[in-house]
Design a protein around this motif. Sequence first.
Motif, PDB file in Angstrom:
ATOM      1  N   SER A  97     -14.174 -39.031 -36.413  1.00  0.00           N
ATOM      2  CA  SER A  97     -13.496 -38.066 -37.056  1.00  0.00           C
ATOM      3  C   SER A  97     -12.740 -38.900 -38.307  1.00  0.00           C
ATOM      4  N   ALA A  98     -13.072 -40.180 -38.554  1.00  0.00           N
ATOM      5  CA  ALA A  98     -12.529 -40.985 -39.634  1.00  0.00           C
ATOM      6  C   ALA A  98     -11.224 -41.109 -39.544  1.00  0.00           C
ATOM      7  N   ASN A  99     -10.563 -41.356 -38.517  1.00  0.00           N
ATOM      8  CA  ASN A  99      -9.116 -41.392 -38.118  1.00  0.00           C
ATOM      9  C   ASN A  99      -8.893 -43.021 -37.540  1.00  0.00           C
ATOM     10  N   ARG A 100      -9.718 -43.814 -37.651  1.00  0.00           N
ATOM     11  CA  ARG A 100      -9.499 -45.020 -36.906  1.00  0.00           C
ATOM     12  C   ARG A 100      -9.140 -46.027 -37.953  1.00  0.00           C
ATOM     13  N   VAL A 101      -7.982 -46.954 -37.556  1.00  0.00           N
ATOM     14  CA  VAL A 101      -7.359 -47.853 -38.367  1.00  0.00           C
ATOM     15  C   VAL A 101      -7.487 -49.039 -37.587  1.00  0.00           C
ATOM     16  N   THR A 102      -8.054 -50.082 -38.171  1.00  0.00           N
ATOM     17  CA  THR A 102      -8.085 -51.437 -37.441  1.00  0.00           C
ATOM     18  C   THR A 102      -6.812 -52.322 -37.968  1.00  0.00           C
ATOM     19  N   SER A 103      -6.272 -52.798 -37.069  1.00  0.00           N
ATOM     20  CA  SER A 103      -5.312 -53.780 -36.713  1.00  0.00           C
ATOM     21  C   SER A 103      -5.660 -55.366 -36.997  1.00  0.00           C
ATOM     22  N   LEU A 104      -5.063 -56.019 -38.061  1.00  0.00           N
ATOM     23  CA  LEU A 104      -5.367 -57.524 -37.772  1.00  0.00           C
ATOM     24  C   LEU A 104      -4.669 -58.127 -36.520  1.00  0.00           C
ATOM     25  N   ALA A 105      -3.674 -57.697 -36.426  1.00  0.00           N
ATOM     26  CA  ALA A 105      -2.967 -58.601 -35.116  1.00  0.00           C
ATOM     27  C   ALA A 105      -3.425 -57.986 -34.066  1.00  0.00           C
ATOM     28  N   ALA A 106      -3.928 -56.772 -33.816  1.00  0.00           N
ATOM     29  CA  ALA A 106      -4.547 -56.349 -32.592  1.00  0.00           C
ATOM     30  C   ALA A 106      -5.856 -56.919 -32.365  1.00  0.00           C
ATOM     31  N   GLU A 107      -6.797 -56.978 -33.595  1.00  0.00           N
ATOM     32  CA  GLU A 107      -8.032 -57.899 -33.381  1.00  0.00           C
ATOM     33  C   GLU A 107      -7.702 -59.230 -33.003  1.00  0.00           C
ATOM     34  N   LEU A 108      -6.876 -60.147 -33.418  1.00  0.00           N
ATOM     35  CA  LEU A 108      -6.599 -61.492 -32.785  1.00  0.00           C
ATOM     36  C   LEU A 108      -6.241 -61.422 -31.464  1.00  0.00           C
ATOM     37  N   PHE A 147     -10.148 -57.928 -43.170  1.00  0.00           N
ATOM     38  CA  PHE A 147      -9.952 -59.246 -42.369  1.00  0.00           C
ATOM     39  C   PHE A 147      -9.918 -58.965 -40.932  1.00  0.00           C
ATOM     40  N   ALA A 148      -9.524 -57.963 -40.581  1.00  0.00           N
ATOM     41  CA  ALA A 148      -9.762 -57.864 -38.966  1.00  0.00           C
ATOM     42  C   ALA A 148     -11.172 -57.472 -38.681  1.00  0.00           C
ATOM     43  N   TYR A 149     -11.993 -56.725 -39.352  1.00  0.00           N
ATOM     44  CA  TYR A 149     -13.299 -56.450 -39.180  1.00  0.00           C
ATOM     45  C   TYR A 149     -14.304 -57.866 -39.212  1.00  0.00           C
ATOM     46  N   VAL A 150     -13.523 -58.697 -39.872  1.00  0.00           N
ATOM     47  CA  VAL A 150     -14.170 -60.087 -40.133  1.00  0.00           C
ATOM     48  C   VAL A 150     -13.991 -60.879 -39.006  1.00  0.00           C
ATOM     49  N   VAL A 151     -12.677 -60.633 -38.080  1.00  0.00           N
ATOM     50  CA  VAL A 151     -12.379 -61.314 -36.917  1.00  0.00           C
ATOM     51  C   VAL A 151     -13.257 -60.970 -35.841  1.00  0.00           C
ATOM     52  N   ARG A 152     -13.366 -59.490 -35.991  1.00  0.00           N
ATOM     53  CA  ARG A 152     -14.018 -58.833 -34.846  1.00  0.00           C
ATOM     54  C   ARG A 152     -15.561 -59.082 -34.807  1.00  0.00           C
ATOM     55  N   GLU A 153     -16.248 -59.112 -35.811  1.00  0.00           N
ATOM     56  CA  GLU A 153     -17.597 -59.393 -36.029  1.00  0.00           C
ATOM     57  C   GLU A 153     -17.781 -61.047 -35.680  1.00  0.00           C
TER      58      GLU A 153
END
Length: 382
Positions: free
Chosen positions: A249-260, A291-297
């Motif tokens: 649904s294109a509503n997803r927002v990634t958080s850098l703090a949550a990814e860490l 940057f959150a996507y970089v941490v995740r990958e």
Amino acid sequence: MARGGAGPVRDLAEMTVGQWYAWSSGWVLLLVPQLWTALTLDRPVGLRVLLVLSLLGYGACYVHGLYLAVKRRSAWFSVALIATMAVLWAVGFVGMGGADGSRLYTVAFVVVSVGMLTGPPYGAPVTLLTALAALGFAWAAGKQVGWDEVFAAGALGLGIMAVFALVRGNSELREAREELATMAVTAERERMARDLHDVLGHSLTTITVKAGLARRLLERDEPARAAAEVADVERLGRQALADVRATVSANRVTSLAAELAGAREALRAAEITADLPSAVDDVPTERQQPFAYVVREGVTNVIRHSGAGTCTIRLAPDSVEVVDDGVGGPTGAPPGNGISGLRERLAAVGGTVQCGPLPDGGFRLRAECVPAPRRVRRPEPA
């Protein structure tokens, strides 16, 4: 004569025969006064029949012959059509003599046909030469051509060409809409593929690692800790399902703090020592999501492929770096879908992605953005 790529030819070629007949027949009705004049001339019957046939053939060449010429895209057929129309027009124009119905404006059908079958950049000059040739023929035949007839011929030709231009504009707008729709669908597919790869790749890797940890804990007879890990697996499964729904649904927002925080938990479950930053306040807001996507990958690749014992994440306002001490990767290997997706995300904020094995072993994934220009505050005048 134009073959293939000319704008007007291509537009007419896209019309169905019914659409073309309905459109062109309206213009051919302007020949009806000529037919009436030919039938009522005070001339021998044979001559009147010849004039009527020439006018009917002239209209048929415009309605049907021009359509065939555009469809076939044959230079010889186009030349033969123009020559036939010119002869039929000359027969009708000269044969009716000085009758009131004999007017120069009928040559507009020849002029328009020439313009239709001649592609740019020669269409305009050839059309003008055709009109001048028709005017010269009328004078050479001894006909008194008034300025009103010249104006009528020019107005009719320009009117027909304007309608062709309108058809061409509508065709270009339709093609542009179709192309934009195709590009939008392609962009949405790429977005969904990129987001699903990021969501499922990381979530399934963490779930797999935690499930393996729970199995080992059960083998060591530690049911309490195993139950906690199984609960985490259930929670991660629910979170992955919610992320997939949000991605669709294109509503997803990634958080850098949550990814860490998620990276710390995933590395702990994989028994990899984690050296992670404790805060993300120094990273500008517009860069935190990429940057959150970089941490995740990066963390996902460390857990799945590296066999590392330590993973370090370095965070700066303009860069993020994921480094491990594992086996690294083959030099010169093509990047996977995850790295390609990261490069697209970082390019949107003016950044670049670099990855590869380190000289002393291990692997590094680094994303860097151009530093934001700093404003120098000038001292206020005293």
